[in-house]
Design a protein around this motif. Sequence first.
Motif, PDB file in Angstrom:
ATOM      1  N   PRO A  96       6.793  -1.547   1.946  1.00 11.81           N
ATOM      2  CA  PRO A  96       5.619  -1.039   1.234  1.00 11.81           C
ATOM      3  C   PRO A  96       4.399  -0.822   2.118  1.00 11.81           C
ATOM      4  O   PRO A  96       3.431  -0.197   1.683  1.00 11.81           O
ATOM      5  CB  PRO A  96       5.350  -2.117   0.177  1.00 11.81           C
ATOM      6  CG  PRO A  96       5.943  -3.356   0.727  1.00 11.81           C
ATOM      7  CD  PRO A  96       7.138  -2.927   1.532  1.00 11.81           C
ATOM      8  N   ASP A  97       4.434  -1.316   3.343  1.00  9.46           N
ATOM      9  CA  ASP A  97       3.313  -1.111   4.247  1.00  9.46           C
ATOM     10  C   ASP A  97       3.276   0.353   4.683  1.00  9.46           C
ATOM     11  O   ASP A  97       4.246   0.852   5.269  1.00  9.46           O
ATOM     12  CB  ASP A  97       3.476  -2.015   5.471  1.00  9.46           C
ATOM     13  CG  ASP A  97       2.281  -1.953   6.419  1.00  9.46           C
ATOM     14  OD1 ASP A  97       1.430  -1.047   6.259  1.00  9.46           O
ATOM     15  OD2 ASP A  97       2.200  -2.807   7.314  1.00  9.46           O
ATOM     16  N   PRO A  98       2.177   1.096   4.402  1.00 15.13           N
ATOM     17  CA  PRO A  98       2.105   2.512   4.798  1.00 15.13           C
ATOM     18  C   PRO A  98       2.337   2.722   6.290  1.00 15.13           C
ATOM     19  O   PRO A  98       2.855   3.770   6.697  1.00 15.13           O
ATOM     20  CB  PRO A  98       0.683   2.923   4.397  1.00 15.13           C
ATOM     21  CG  PRO A  98       0.287   1.949   3.338  1.00 15.13           C
ATOM     22  CD  PRO A  98       0.964   0.658   3.704  1.00 15.13           C
ATOM     23  N   LYS A  99       2.008   1.750   7.111  1.00 12.16           N
ATOM     24  CA  LYS A  99       2.204   1.879   8.548  1.00 12.16           C
ATOM     25  C   LYS A  99       3.680   1.895   8.924  1.00 12.16           C
ATOM     26  O   LYS A  99       4.037   2.320  10.024  1.00 12.16           O
ATOM     27  CB  LYS A  99       1.498   0.738   9.277  1.00 12.16           C
ATOM     28  CG  LYS A  99      -0.016   0.743   9.112  1.00 12.16           C
ATOM     29  CD  LYS A  99      -0.639  -0.437   9.832  1.00 12.16           C
ATOM     30  CE  LYS A  99      -2.151  -0.455   9.644  1.00 12.16           C
ATOM     31  NZ  LYS A  99      -2.770  -1.636  10.317  1.00 12.16           N
ATOM     32  N   ALA A 100       4.544   1.417   8.019  1.00 16.01           N
ATOM     33  CA  ALA A 100       5.978   1.366   8.310  1.00 16.01           C
ATOM     34  C   ALA A 100       6.637   2.738   8.195  1.00 16.01           C
ATOM     35  O   ALA A 100       7.748   2.930   8.676  1.00 16.01           O
ATOM     36  CB  ALA A 100       6.667   0.381   7.383  1.00 16.01           C
TER      37      ALA A 100
END
Length: 205
Positions: A96-100
């Motif tokens: 869920p981390d946008p950076k992922a």
Amino acid sequence: MTARAWPSSEARRGVAVLLLWLALCGVQGWPSTPVDLMPRGGRTMPFGRQGKLVLSEADHGVVVAFGARPALAAAPPNEQALPLRWTGRRYEITDPDPKAKGHVVGTLAVRPLPGPGGLHVAQTLWEGDAAYSYRLTVRLADGSFVYFHDNEECDAAPAAELARIFPQPGDRSACRVRRWAQVEALLTAFAATGPQPFGLATVRP
């Protein structure tokens, strides 16, 4: 029960609370190269082709009838959202981390258990793990799922049932399944004990 490794990469820190709820340990497949025990026939797509699976922890101080919608915990962290994408026979779970940037951290497949009552199995595999794990769930009329603690099946089921399901004592003591029939038998026996819910899973666009 066989313990599972915790995710360790920075990309998966955002799912740490979620992993406590969705399938940390519980009933385990044989720990080698992961073997998908769930038959492909009969798998369902209960959350649509994509969306966010929202897991809300139950208020464990409120007792409810087996399979009923639980009262939900009020104190954080009490909710986590998992992005899902259907691949044809299972869901891919992304960080869920946008950076992922859509990094896949696991898979989820759902299949009904035989018999009435809306009982289902949720089968998960997390990146880097050696075995699938299985969790009892109950589908409600609105399409959400009540899910149960995944570290109690072999503690809760009667000893005679466990001996029938697990002919090998080592598998019984580890709560480790080798065949799909064992998954179904164990989770059905667990359901018969009337366990309390661990949380509620719903889907959002």
